[in-house]
Write a protein that holds these residues in place. Structure first.
Motif: not given
Length: 348
Positions: A239-247, A232-235
């Motif tokens: 750099v590209l944002g939390e939403t794109k991290y999970y995407t 969760p912290k890494e997300a």
């Protein structure tokens, strides 16, 4: 039907083999650091396979008596073999993810090309794979292509990475190539020793079990490494944002399933050596995509490697066409002597 299924699996493998490393590298380039999490994503999308397994069951329920139709076709002997291969796959996933975390995609693709040599050797030892002049030529050309790519890797080390980390990533990637070169013929050997009819529906079940145990192996690694607490912290810091991290994570899991599904499908339709050759011929494609999306340099050596890989790929399939023409008269003679022998069919 068999040739069509082979082409479909080659296409599925192409999606997974070209897209998987790019998605994984995208995660590491923009702030991702969890190697165990990356290895988990390689097989964590295995529940997707339950959908085609359910479709295969529904098809059987319409074509077979209810007494003979089962939701799962796999017997305990085959389940154990698939579980063992799955654990080996989990180990391979980790050391491969470690290499991708340390090396550019182009360098990883170059090293993974050596997998074809390991596959050829283990296929000869485990399943007595017969070599023709065409297949030997294909292995030679594809290996030469990998060698040509290696002529310009001295400047590929990322600036923020030590020489020790680079070498360790290189060694781990070689280990991943060797281990997966062993896994491919091992899957083919499992098919041969299964002591039950191998249908495409059963192949899907084998894939699901393999990925399940590989995912379990990576999950243990994530628990030990406290990845679940850090994600969760890494997300949030990605750099590209939390939403794109999970995407990116979700798409990686889906794309990697295409890779594994394509691999075992090709082994089912042909052999582990063919699977290794298709993987090798796709490596320059991965190189080109890395140049397009990550602005990696494309030297003349990479163009030569692409030509050699395509030449090797064509060499193998020209040999297959010639061999099929030689075998056709013998097959017609056999059918005339044994008219009661039915044609082979691919069942689900």
């Amino acid at each position: 039907m068999g040739k069509l299924l082979l082409v479909i699996n080659c296409f599925i493998l192409a999606i997974g083999h070209c897209g998987g490393p790019l998605m994984m590298r995208l995660y590491f380039i923009h702030g991702g650091k969890r190697v165990w999490f990356s290895s988990w994503l390689e097989t964590g999308g295995w529940p997707i396979i339950l959908f085609p397994i359910a479709c295969a069951y529904l098809h059987r329920s319409r074509t077979q008596p209810s007494a003979e139709n089962k939701l799962f076709l796999m017997k305990p002997r085959l389940f154990i073999a698939a579980a063992v291969i799955g654990i080996l796959t989990g180990v391979d996933d980790y050391i491969y993810a470690y290499g991708v975390a340390r090396l550019p995609v182009s360098t990883v693709a170059l090293i993974i090309a050596s997998q074809l040599v390991f596959t050829a050797v283990f296929a000869f030892v485990l399943v007595k794979q017969k070599f023709t002049s065409y297949s030997i030529n294909a292995v030679f050309l594809l290996t030469m292509g990998a060698g040509v790519l290696g002529l310009n890797t001295s400047s590929d080390r990322p600036k923020n990475e030590s020489y020790r980390e680079y070498i360790l990533g290189f060694v781990m990637t070689v280990g991943a190539a060797a281990l997966y070169g062993f896994i491919l013929p091992l899957v083919e050997l499992t098919y041969r020793k299964a002591k039950q009819e191998i249908s495409y529906g059963l192949v899907l079940e084998i894939q699901a079990v393999m990925c399940l145990f590989a995912t379990a192996f990576s999950t243990i690694g994530m628990l030990v490494n406290n990845d679940f607490k850090v994600i969760p912290k890494e997300a949030r810091e990605f750099v590209l944002g939390e939403t794109k991290y999970y995407t990116i994570a979700i798409m990686s899991a889906i794309v990697w399933q295409c890779f594994y599904l394509g691999v075992i499908g090709i082994i089912f339709c042909s052999s582990s050596l063919v699977s290794g050759i298709v993987i090798a011929v796709l490596l320059p494609v991965t190189e080109i995509l890395a140049v397009i999306f990550y602005k990696e340099s494309f030297h003349a050596e990479k163009g030569v490697a692409l030509a050699l890989s395509l030449w090797g790929f064509l060499s193998y399939f020209c040999g297959e066409i010639k061999q099929s023409k030689i075998n056709k008269p013998a097959l017609h003679l056999l059918q005339s002597e044994m008219p009661s022998v039915p044609n082979c069919q691919i069942s689900v």
